[in-house]
Design a protein around this motif. Structure first.
Motif, mmCIF file in Angstrom:
data_model
loop_
_atom_site.group_PDB
_atom_site.id
_atom_site.type_symbol
_atom_site.label_atom_id
_atom_site.label_comp_id
_atom_site.label_asym_id
_atom_site.label_seq_id
_atom_site.Cartn_x
_atom_site.Cartn_y
_atom_site.Cartn_z
ATOM 1 N N LYS A 16 0.856 -1.202 0.000
ATOM 2 C CA LYS A 16 0.000 0.000 0.000
ATOM 3 C C LYS A 16 0.893 1.255 0.000
ATOM 4 N N HIS A 97 -8.728 -3.337 -5.787
ATOM 5 C CA HIS A 97 -8.652 -3.478 -4.331
ATOM 6 C C HIS A 97 -9.784 -2.648 -3.720
ATOM 7 N N GLU A 167 -11.292 -10.824 -0.821
ATOM 8 C CA GLU A 167 -10.939 -10.079 0.390
ATOM 9 C C GLU A 167 -12.201 -9.482 1.012
ATOM 10 N N GLY A 173 -7.333 -5.248 7.402
ATOM 11 C CA GLY A 173 -6.721 -4.375 8.410
ATOM 12 C C GLY A 173 -7.423 -4.353 9.758
ATOM 13 N N SER A 207 -6.384 -9.549 6.919
ATOM 14 C CA SER A 207 -5.812 -9.909 8.222
ATOM 15 C C SER A 207 -5.059 -11.242 8.227
ATOM 16 N N GLY A 228 -1.517 -7.624 3.565
ATOM 17 C CA GLY A 228 -1.255 -6.187 3.683
ATOM 18 C C GLY A 228 -0.307 -5.922 4.836
ATOM 19 N N GLY A 229 -0.861 -5.540 5.986
ATOM 20 C CA GLY A 229 -0.067 -5.134 7.153
ATOM 21 C C GLY A 229 1.105 -6.049 7.485
HETATM 22 P P1 PGA Z 1 -4.410 -6.687 5.612
HETATM 23 O O1 PGA Z 1 -4.675 -6.097 4.149
HETATM 24 O O2 PGA Z 1 -3.579 -7.919 5.460
HETATM 25 O O3 PGA Z 1 -3.664 -5.588 6.324
HETATM 26 O O4 PGA Z 1 -5.726 -6.968 6.224
HETATM 27 C C1 PGA Z 1 -4.966 -6.943 3.083
HETATM 28 C C2 PGA Z 1 -5.188 -6.145 1.845
HETATM 29 O O5 PGA Z 1 -5.708 -5.032 1.929
HETATM 30 O O6 PGA Z 1 -4.859 -6.584 0.740
#
Ligand code: PGA
Length: 243
Positions: A16, A97, A167, A173, A207, A228-229
């Protein structure tokens, strides 16, 4: 174009709007790539300004983008085209996304156009779909996902050249995930009940971390994860690549 069917699992890091020169140095110093199985496809999607720096450090991983323009070229200030991405070693590109759908008002039609341009540029689109918590609560998940999938797929798409990432928006997140059973059931529905995408590779995102990645990825109908994170932490992402 890479042959995605040859990979057993696909693991995508979506950075991101994060990163800096210092971050990159520290990240690749810590990232452990030596124990990754050869049938794992690991993809790092940094902001485009870090493409060159990342490319020199990726070893067996691939480079991906987080978005591309829906225009091929011309007077579109600030845009970056699919063919420009390809010239910069990009093999994959996330499109649709939920953050782009919501913050930038992108719709299925935009995503379909972008995915088509990516295919023309020989980049594999990773098309994201997902339901909101409200839609889940009123049992609309399947209907919403089917509509998003069918309307976001470009004409030239096939199971050889497009990846789809499921997703759930409420899981991104937040630290919340559907149960393993739910993830597997939804993936089974997507893979087997929607004729247009039968046999496609489907990733789960939302997540995912080093603790849950292995059990999610080992579900029968899941072909990988979009992270993501946790992908911003080199030690966690190294674990996920080994999972
Ligand atoms: P996340 O994000 O792993 O932080 O939940 C996933 C994404 O937005 O692709």
């Amino acid at each position: 174009m890479l042959k995605i069917k040859e990979f057993n699992k696909i693991i995508v890091a979506n950075w991101k709007l994060n990163g800096s020169n210092d971050f990159l140095e520290a990240y690749f110093d810590k990232l452990v790539l030596k124990d990754i199985d050869s049938d794992i496809c690991g993809i790092i999607c940094p902001p485009i300004t870090y493409f060159q720096k990342c490319h020199s450090k990726l070893h067996s991983l691939y480079l991906g983008a987080q978005d591309c323009s829906k225009f091929k070229d011309g007077a579109y200030t600030g845009e970056i085209s699919a063919s420009m991405l390809k010239e910069n070693n990009c093999e994959f590109c996330i499109v649709g996304h939920s953050e782009r759908r919501h913050e930038f008002n992108e719709n299925n039609e935009d995503i379909k156009i972008k995915a088509g341009l990516l295919l023309d540029a020989k980049i594999i689109p990773i098309i994201c779909i997902g339901e909101t918590l409200e839609q889940k609560k009123i049992n609309k998940t399947q209907e919403i996902l089917k509509e998003q999938v069918i309307n976001s797929l470009p004409q030239k798409s096939s199971k050889e050249n497009v990846i789809i990432a499921y997703e759930p928006i409420w899981a991104i997140g937040t630290g919340m995930t559907p149960s393993l059973q739910e993830i597997n059931n939804i993936h089974e529905y997507l893979k087997k009940d929607i004729e247009e995408v039968e046999g496609y590779k489907f990733l789960y995102g939302g997540s995912v971390n080093s603790e849950n990645a292995s059990e999610i990825m080992n579900l029968e109908n899941v072909d990988g994860v979009l992270v993501g994170g946790a992908s911003l932490k080199a030690d966690q992402f190294s674990e996920i690549l080994k999972a």
